[in-house]
Motif scaffolding. Structure first.
Motif, short mmCIF file in Angstrom:
data_model
loop_
_atom_site.label_atom_id
_atom_site.label_comp_id
_atom_site.label_asym_id
_atom_site.label_seq_id
_atom_site.Cartn_x
_atom_site.Cartn_y
_atom_site.Cartn_z
N VAL A 256 0.83 -1.20 0.00
CA VAL A 256 0.00 0.00 0.00
C VAL A 256 0.87 1.25 0.00
CG1 VAL A 256 -1.78 1.27 1.24
CG2 VAL A 256 -1.85 -1.22 1.20
N VAL A 257 1.92 1.26 0.82
CA VAL A 257 2.79 2.44 0.91
C VAL A 257 3.54 2.65 -0.40
CG1 VAL A 257 4.80 3.39 2.09
CG2 VAL A 257 3.01 2.25 3.41
N GLU A 258 4.01 1.57 -1.01
CA GLU A 258 4.75 1.69 -2.27
C GLU A 258 3.87 2.25 -3.38
OE1 GLU A 258 6.24 -2.18 -3.04
OE2 GLU A 258 7.93 -2.01 -1.63
N ARG A 259 2.60 1.84 -3.43
CA ARG A 259 1.72 2.23 -4.52
C ARG A 259 0.97 3.54 -4.24
NH1 ARG A 259 0.65 -2.25 -7.82
NH2 ARG A 259 2.54 -3.53 -7.81
N ASN A 260 0.68 3.82 -2.95
CA ASN A 260 -0.16 4.97 -2.63
C ASN A 260 0.37 5.78 -1.45
OD1 ASN A 260 -2.93 4.63 -4.27
ND2 ASN A 260 -2.23 2.61 -3.61
N GLY A 261 1.68 5.73 -1.23
CA GLY A 261 2.27 6.41 -0.08
C GLY A 261 1.99 7.90 -0.04
N SER A 262 2.12 8.56 -1.20
CA SER A 262 1.90 10.00 -1.24
C SER A 262 0.44 10.35 -0.97
CB SER A 262 2.33 10.57 -2.59
OG SER A 262 1.65 9.91 -3.66
N ALA A 268 -3.80 12.08 5.22
CA ALA A 268 -3.79 12.20 6.68
C ALA A 268 -3.89 13.66 7.12
CB ALA A 268 -2.52 11.57 7.25
N PHE A 269 -3.46 14.57 6.26
CA PHE A 269 -3.49 15.99 6.62
C PHE A 269 -4.80 16.67 6.21
CE2 PHE A 269 1.00 15.25 7.03
CZ PHE A 269 1.41 16.16 8.00
N VAL A 270 -5.60 16.02 5.36
CA VAL A 270 -6.84 16.65 4.89
C VAL A 270 -7.81 16.95 6.03
CG1 VAL A 270 -8.93 16.24 3.54
CG2 VAL A 270 -6.69 15.84 2.51
N PRO A 271 -8.06 16.04 6.97
CA PRO A 271 -9.05 16.33 8.01
C PRO A 271 -8.47 17.03 9.24
CG PRO A 271 -8.40 14.05 8.20
CD PRO A 271 -7.60 14.64 7.06
N LEU A 272 -7.25 17.58 9.16
CA LEU A 272 -6.61 18.11 10.36
C LEU A 272 -7.37 19.27 10.99
CD1 LEU A 272 -4.25 16.22 10.26
CD2 LEU A 272 -2.70 18.17 10.33
N GLY A 390 -5.70 1.22 3.16
CA GLY A 390 -5.32 2.63 3.07
C GLY A 390 -6.18 3.54 3.91
N SER A 391 -7.48 3.26 3.98
CA SER A 391 -8.38 4.08 4.79
C SER A 391 -8.01 4.01 6.26
CB SER A 391 -9.83 3.63 4.59
OG SER A 391 -10.26 3.85 3.27
N ALA A 392 -7.67 2.81 6.73
CA ALA A 392 -7.26 2.65 8.12
C ALA A 392 -5.98 3.43 8.40
CB ALA A 392 -7.06 1.17 8.45
N MET A 393 -5.03 3.40 7.47
CA MET A 393 -3.77 4.11 7.66
C MET A 393 -3.99 5.62 7.67
SD MET A 393 -1.33 1.77 5.20
CE MET A 393 0.14 2.76 5.54
N ILE A 394 -4.82 6.12 6.78
CA ILE A 394 -5.12 7.55 6.74
C ILE A 394 -5.77 8.00 8.04
CG2 ILE A 394 -6.61 9.29 5.65
CD1 ILE A 394 -6.10 7.89 2.99
N LEU A 443 -2.41 15.39 -7.06
CA LEU A 443 -2.04 13.98 -7.15
C LEU A 443 -3.04 13.22 -8.01
CD1 LEU A 443 -0.95 13.21 -3.48
CD2 LEU A 443 0.51 13.18 -5.49
N GLU A 444 -4.32 13.51 -7.86
CA GLU A 444 -5.34 12.84 -8.66
C GLU A 444 -5.17 13.18 -10.15
OE1 GLU A 444 -9.28 13.53 -7.38
OE2 GLU A 444 -9.16 12.10 -5.72
N MET A 445 -4.90 14.44 -10.45
CA MET A 445 -4.71 14.84 -11.84
C MET A 445 -3.47 14.16 -12.42
SD MET A 445 -5.64 18.91 -11.50
CE MET A 445 -5.24 19.23 -13.21
N ARG A 446 -2.42 14.03 -11.59
CA ARG A 446 -1.21 13.38 -12.08
C ARG A 446 -1.45 11.91 -12.36
NH1 ARG A 446 3.12 11.95 -7.70
NH2 ARG A 446 1.54 10.31 -7.50
N ASP A 447 -2.20 11.24 -11.45
CA ASP A 447 -2.45 9.81 -11.60
C ASP A 447 -3.32 9.50 -12.81
OD1 ASP A 447 -0.92 9.39 -9.38
OD2 ASP A 447 -2.64 9.25 -7.98
#
Length: 448
Positions: A256-262, A268-272, A390-394, A443-447
């Protein structure tokens, strides 16, 4: 099923009738399943937040004087908030461990172990010996129980929230995404009402000696009920098939980190903004009030309960607004409103006659508006294969960075430089949220 009167129209065959019946049954069953998922999610999240708030309230009203009787009230509260933060540090470790349990032994086994550990560690706090009998070991035991709570909470992730969002109608995603968030106001109302009743119906001495232990017993009972409610869903063949169909299965964390780490780091910072506000309207103002001699703790808890009612209404409203504007837009607007509130908040807490009632009510309203969509906006951008893990990690990283140390930092800074630090902390969360939303879009636009 109507039969055509046109003689040239073909009559329905028995196989066609059977297909129609199966289609009608399947449609109704999907609708029922969506409702069952929603009920299971709300029960599960309510039990988790109830455990959380029972400890949080005790961390303000009980543990400073119970564990640190030889320190002044402020120092005792700061020590208590250090222990409070341990759960948020242990939670990501719990997620790593229980994801592996999920992969090897299944989701039902993972949930059973995690929720019994959560309930057991919570109930163990009710039996915490006094430092007068065992000395500093009482502090060590509470640290162990608190870390176990966070570790267990990392395993309570069942994927039902993501399943609910994925099966919701496309134009109603915001509404269904807010349903799991209702567990927060429900959990706070239950916990605060218990402590409000206890503090108002017994003497301070009785409450400090034994009355505070009762809510921790109740937490264990609620956990058992929640466990069976969730197992009833995730352990059945039907819902297991739905989870597999939506690819909501555990994936190795390294992959998960290798494919979606960024995406996970930015997410994780979005809901801060709302996570920072979360503890600053629940835990911090209660501590700020309790540290003032002669204040009515039961009355203030009742004000916070009213705030939780406002939060419930705003969480529901956030679902309706998100379906019109989009979830990311709502998060951005919510962060901007919290930013404006950060300039006003210190004035509501300053001065000898300040009650903090306005801070609590307005803060809960803004929290509900933002928190209602905080869990699903970024995770929805993850590929389905990685969404469960990924949701759990975020979620774990977001709570750790934005909320875990908020009461400790803000109370300490408020003592040093004044309550202006409340506004500063909120504003820092707002900046992080707005920047993360911008980066997430890039990131979404890049992907793509």
């Amino acid at each position: 099923m109507a039969i055509s009167t046109n003689p040239s129209a073909p009559l329905p065959t028995s196989s066609g009738l059977e297909q129609d019946a199966r289609r009608e049954h399947h449609t109704g069953h999907d609708q029922a399943s969506l409702g069952e998922i929603a009920i299971g999610v709300v029960i599960g999240r309510t039990s988790e937040f109830f455990d959380f708030f029972v400890y949080a309230i005790a961390a303000v009203l009980v543990f400073p004087s119970f564990l640190f009787p030889n320190t002044d009230p402020l120092t005792g509260t700061l020590y208590s908030f250090v222990i409070f933060a341990l759960a948020f540090v242990a939670r990501p470790l719990g997620s790593l461990f229980f994801m592996e349990v999920d992969r090897r032994h299944g989701r039902g086994t993972k949930l059973t172990i995690a929720l019994f550990l959560l309930g057991g560690s919570t109930a163990a706090i009710a039996f915490l010996p006094s430092p007068l009998s065992i000395g500093g070991y009482a502090v060590a035991l509470l640290c162990l129980a608190r870390a176990a709570q966070g570790f267990a909470l990392g395993g309570a992730w069942d994927g039902l929230s993501s399943l609910l969002a994925l099966n919701a109608p496309q134009k109603r995603r915001g509404f269904w995404a807010m349903i799991p968030q209702l567990g927060a106001p429900f959990g706070f109302l239950l916990a605060a009402s218990l402590f409000a009743y206890l503090t108002s119906s017994m003497s301070q001495q009785d409450f400090q000696e034994w009355g505070w232990r009762y809510p921790f017993f109740v937490a264990f009972a609620i956990n058992v009920v929640a466990l069976f409610a969730r197992l009833r869903l995730v352990a059945t063949h039907e819902f297991s098939s739905m989870l597999q169909k939506q690819e909501l299965q555990p994936v190795p964390v390294q992959e998960v980190v290798e494919r979606n780490g960024s995406n996970i780091l930015v997410g994780a910072f979005v809901p801060l903004a709302c996570y920072a506000l979360f503890h600053l309207v629940t835990v911090f103002p209660l501590a700020w009030t309790a540290l003032r001699p002669g204040t009515d703790i039961s009355g203030f808890l009742q004000v916070q309960m009213a705030g939780a009612g406002v939060m419930f209404v705003m969480v529901v409203l956030s679902g309706w607004i998100a379906d019109i504007t989009g979830r990311r837009t709502l998060l951005g607007v919510g962060a901007a409103l919290i930013g404006l509130f950060s300039f006003v908040a210190p004035f509501t807490l300053r001065g000898p006659d300040a009650t903090g009632y306005g801070f609590v009510l307005v803060g809960f309203a803004l929290l509900g508006l933002s928190f209602g969509q905080a869990s699903g906006a970024v995770a929805s951008g993850l590929p389905r294969r990685y969404r469960y893990t990924g949701s759990a990690m975020i979620s774990d990283l977001g709570w750790l960075i934005g909320a875990g140390f908020a009461p400790l930092v803000v109370l300490g800074l408020s003592n040093l430089i004044g309550v202006v630090s409340v506004g500063g902390y909120l504003l820092s969360g707002v900046v992080c949220t707005l920047l993360a939303l911008r980066l997430n879009r890039q990131l979404e636009m890049r992907d793509h």
